[in-house]
Design an enzyme around this catalytic site. Structure first.
Site, PDB file in Angstrom:
ATOM      1  N   LYS A 188      -3.169  -3.343   3.994  1.00  0.00           N
ATOM      2  CA  LYS A 188      -3.357  -3.124   5.334  1.00  0.00           C
ATOM      3  C   LYS A 188      -2.939  -4.532   6.453  1.00  0.00           C
ATOM      4  O   LYS A 188      -3.877  -5.132   6.074  1.00  0.00           O
ATOM      5  CB  LYS A 188      -3.983  -1.932   5.760  1.00  0.00           C
ATOM      6  CG  LYS A 188      -4.236  -0.758   5.422  1.00  0.00           C
ATOM      7  CD  LYS A 188      -4.468   0.937   5.887  1.00  0.00           C
ATOM      8  CE  LYS A 188      -4.277   2.214   5.061  1.00  0.00           C
ATOM      9  NZ  LYS A 188      -5.298   2.768   6.408  1.00  0.00           N
ATOM     10  N   TYR A 197       2.855   8.358   6.028  1.00  0.00           N
ATOM     11  CA  TYR A 197       0.974   9.744   6.909  1.00  0.00           C
ATOM     12  C   TYR A 197       2.357  11.195   7.564  1.00  0.00           C
ATOM     13  O   TYR A 197       1.835  11.230   8.447  1.00  0.00           O
ATOM     14  CB  TYR A 197       0.949   8.472   8.154  1.00  0.00           C
ATOM     15  CG  TYR A 197       0.652   7.575   7.574  1.00  0.00           C
ATOM     16  CD1 TYR A 197      -0.713   7.777   6.979  1.00  0.00           C
ATOM     17  CD2 TYR A 197       0.185   5.877   7.552  1.00  0.00           C
ATOM     18  CE1 TYR A 197      -1.886   6.588   6.352  1.00  0.00           C
ATOM     19  CE2 TYR A 197      -0.381   4.778   7.173  1.00  0.00           C
ATOM     20  CZ  TYR A 197      -1.368   5.458   6.462  1.00  0.00           C
ATOM     21  OH  TYR A 197      -2.568   4.828   5.906  1.00  0.00           O
ATOM     22  N   PHE A 211      -4.267  11.380  15.309  1.00  0.00           N
ATOM     23  CA  PHE A 211      -4.605   9.579  14.988  1.00  0.00           C
ATOM     24  C   PHE A 211      -2.849   9.428  14.180  1.00  0.00           C
ATOM     25  O   PHE A 211      -2.844   8.602  14.141  1.00  0.00           O
ATOM     26  CB  PHE A 211      -5.773   9.216  13.970  1.00  0.00           C
ATOM     27  CG  PHE A 211      -5.441  10.176  13.022  1.00  0.00           C
ATOM     28  CD1 PHE A 211      -4.998   9.765  11.520  1.00  0.00           C
ATOM     29  CD2 PHE A 211      -6.417  11.428  12.521  1.00  0.00           C
ATOM     30  CE1 PHE A 211      -4.757  10.354  10.157  1.00  0.00           C
ATOM     31  CE2 PHE A 211      -5.953  11.956  11.303  1.00  0.00           C
ATOM     32  CZ  PHE A 211      -5.448  11.791  10.494  1.00  0.00           C
ATOM     33  N   ARG A 262      -9.772   5.132  -5.411  1.00  0.00           N
ATOM     34  CA  ARG A 262      -9.957   5.077  -4.485  1.00  0.00           C
ATOM     35  C   ARG A 262     -12.286   5.541  -4.044  1.00  0.00           C
ATOM     36  O   ARG A 262     -12.159   5.144  -2.927  1.00  0.00           O
ATOM     37  CB  ARG A 262      -9.780   7.233  -4.449  1.00  0.00           C
ATOM     38  CG  ARG A 262      -8.849   7.756  -4.461  1.00  0.00           C
ATOM     39  CD  ARG A 262      -7.949   7.567  -3.106  1.00  0.00           C
ATOM     40  NE  ARG A 262      -8.743   8.445  -1.828  1.00  0.00           N
ATOM     41  CZ  ARG A 262      -8.115   8.506  -0.490  1.00  0.00           C
ATOM     42  NH1 ARG A 262      -7.117   7.869  -0.505  1.00  0.00           N
ATOM     43  NH2 ARG A 262      -9.292   9.794   0.291  1.00  0.00           N
ATOM     44  N   THR A 294     -12.567   6.322   3.681  1.00  0.00           N
ATOM     45  CA  THR A 294     -11.997   6.715   5.046  1.00  0.00           C
ATOM     46  C   THR A 294     -12.598   5.368   5.943  1.00  0.00           C
ATOM     47  O   THR A 294     -11.885   4.789   6.550  1.00  0.00           O
ATOM     48  CB  THR A 294     -11.481   7.363   5.482  1.00  0.00           C
ATOM     49  OG1 THR A 294     -10.569   8.495   4.449  1.00  0.00           O
ATOM     50  CG2 THR A 294     -10.392   7.128   6.474  1.00  0.00           C
ATOM     51  N   ARG A 315     -13.824  -1.490   1.568  1.00  0.00           N
ATOM     52  CA  ARG A 315     -14.152  -0.686   3.000  1.00  0.00           C
ATOM     53  C   ARG A 315     -15.645  -0.670   3.468  1.00  0.00           C
ATOM     54  O   ARG A 315     -15.750  -1.544   4.265  1.00  0.00           O
ATOM     55  CB  ARG A 315     -13.586   0.414   3.049  1.00  0.00           C
ATOM     56  CG  ARG A 315     -11.966   0.472   3.002  1.00  0.00           C
ATOM     57  CD  ARG A 315     -11.761   2.555   2.518  1.00  0.00           C
ATOM     58  NE  ARG A 315     -10.025   2.855   3.030  1.00  0.00           N
ATOM     59  CZ  ARG A 315      -9.810   3.675   2.993  1.00  0.00           C
ATOM     60  NH1 ARG A 315     -10.447   4.435   2.614  1.00  0.00           N
ATOM     61  NH2 ARG A 315      -8.343   4.079   3.137  1.00  0.00           N
ATOM     62  N   ASN A 333      -9.405   0.191   8.470  1.00  0.00           N
ATOM     63  CA  ASN A 333      -9.726   0.206   6.993  1.00  0.00           C
ATOM     64  C   ASN A 333      -9.220  -0.032   5.920  1.00  0.00           C
ATOM     65  O   ASN A 333      -9.677  -0.159   4.678  1.00  0.00           O
ATOM     66  CB  ASN A 333     -10.064   1.756   7.233  1.00  0.00           C
ATOM     67  CG  ASN A 333      -8.576   2.636   6.809  1.00  0.00           C
ATOM     68  OD1 ASN A 333      -7.461   1.849   7.020  1.00  0.00           O
ATOM     69  ND2 ASN A 333      -8.943   3.907   6.535  1.00  0.00           N
ATOM     70  N   HIS A 373      -4.767   0.895   1.438  1.00  0.00           N
ATOM     71  CA  HIS A 373      -4.566   2.630   1.717  1.00  0.00           C
ATOM     72  C   HIS A 373      -4.427   2.450  -0.807  1.00  0.00           C
ATOM     73  O   HIS A 373      -4.138   1.799  -1.021  1.00  0.00           O
ATOM     74  CB  HIS A 373      -3.408   3.176   2.139  1.00  0.00           C
ATOM     75  CG  HIS A 373      -2.712   3.846   1.624  1.00  0.00           C
ATOM     76  ND1 HIS A 373      -2.784   5.278   2.013  1.00  0.00           N
ATOM     77  CD2 HIS A 373      -1.523   4.022   0.352  1.00  0.00           C
ATOM     78  CE1 HIS A 373      -2.665   6.842   1.386  1.00  0.00           C
ATOM     79  NE2 HIS A 373      -1.580   5.644   0.758  1.00  0.00           N
ATOM     80  N   GLU A 425       4.632   8.564  -3.048  1.00  0.00           N
ATOM     81  CA  GLU A 425       4.255   7.133  -2.381  1.00  0.00           C
ATOM     82  C   GLU A 425       5.160   5.807  -2.824  1.00  0.00           C
ATOM     83  O   GLU A 425       5.567   5.273  -2.312  1.00  0.00           O
ATOM     84  CB  GLU A 425       2.653   6.399  -2.125  1.00  0.00           C
ATOM     85  CG  GLU A 425       2.499   8.003  -0.986  1.00  0.00           C
ATOM     86  CD  GLU A 425       0.798   8.084  -0.355  1.00  0.00           C
ATOM     87  OE1 GLU A 425      -0.025   8.179   0.347  1.00  0.00           O
ATOM     88  OE2 GLU A 425       0.243   6.876  -1.731  1.00  0.00           O
TER      89      GLU A 425
END
Ligand code: IDP
Ligand code: MG
Length: 151
Positions: free
Chosen positions: A11, A51, A59, A87, A93, A104, A114, A117, A128
């Site tokens: 990100k 998203y 958010f 993940r 998260t 993270r 964070n 993704h 995605e």
């Protein structure tokens, strides 16, 4: 274990903080294969589609603003159990709750910054990957270490 592809993105905060190489390196060292990779300045439309499941949540707007605030590095990673593996390597998260040793947990402090993704399931991964990459941007190839990675 099933071979899977998953969508991963560094990100804007990860790009701005110079974490791109370190993050990709973790995935490579684990044995995940990069099959697609690009830097993109994300449009509002793409961020909103990405998203979309969070539309209406408090958010949603700040997250879209965050994702379009600076370029991101988008990639498709392939490997056994790649979706859950990524993940796990990303951590929870909220970086404040993420374990040390996760991306993270090691690099972040705030939920709205964070760093990374990763798709959260096989349907999401398919959606995605299609959303972010054209088929011709994805490479099918064998890495020379593959036979040493797998038991
Ligand atoms: P995930 O990225 O771990 O899958 P999601 O719950 O799907 O987490 O949320 C998507 C993204 O939205 C998060 O990664 C984070 O950037 C942002 N986000 C989620 N919840 C919050 C929040 O409470 N405050 C600020 N940003 C949030
Ligand atoms: Mg999610």
């Amino acid at each position: 274990m099933e071979k899977q592809r998953t969508f991963v993105m560094v990100k804007p905060d990860g790009v701005q903080r110079g974490l791109v190489g370190g993050i990709i390196n973790r995935f490579e060292k684990k044995g995940l294969k990069i099959v697609a990779l690009k830097m993109i300045s994300v449009s509002k439309e793409l961020a909103e589609r990405h998203y979309g499941v969070h539309k209406g949540k408090s958010f949603f707007k700040p997250t879209v603003k965050y994702i379009i605030s600076s370029p991101v590095v988008a990639m498709v990673l392939e490997g056994y159990n790649a979706i859950d593996l990524v993940r796990t390597m990303m951590g929870k998260t909220n970086p404040a709750d993420a374990s040390s040793g996760s991306i993270r947990g090691d690099f972040g402090q705030f939920i709205g910054r964070n760093i990374v993704h990763g798709s959260d399931g096989s349907d999401t991964a398919e959606f995605e990957i299609k959303l972010w990459f054209k088929p011709e941007e994805i490479s099918n190839y064998t890495r020379i270490d593959e036979e040493w990675l797998v038991e």
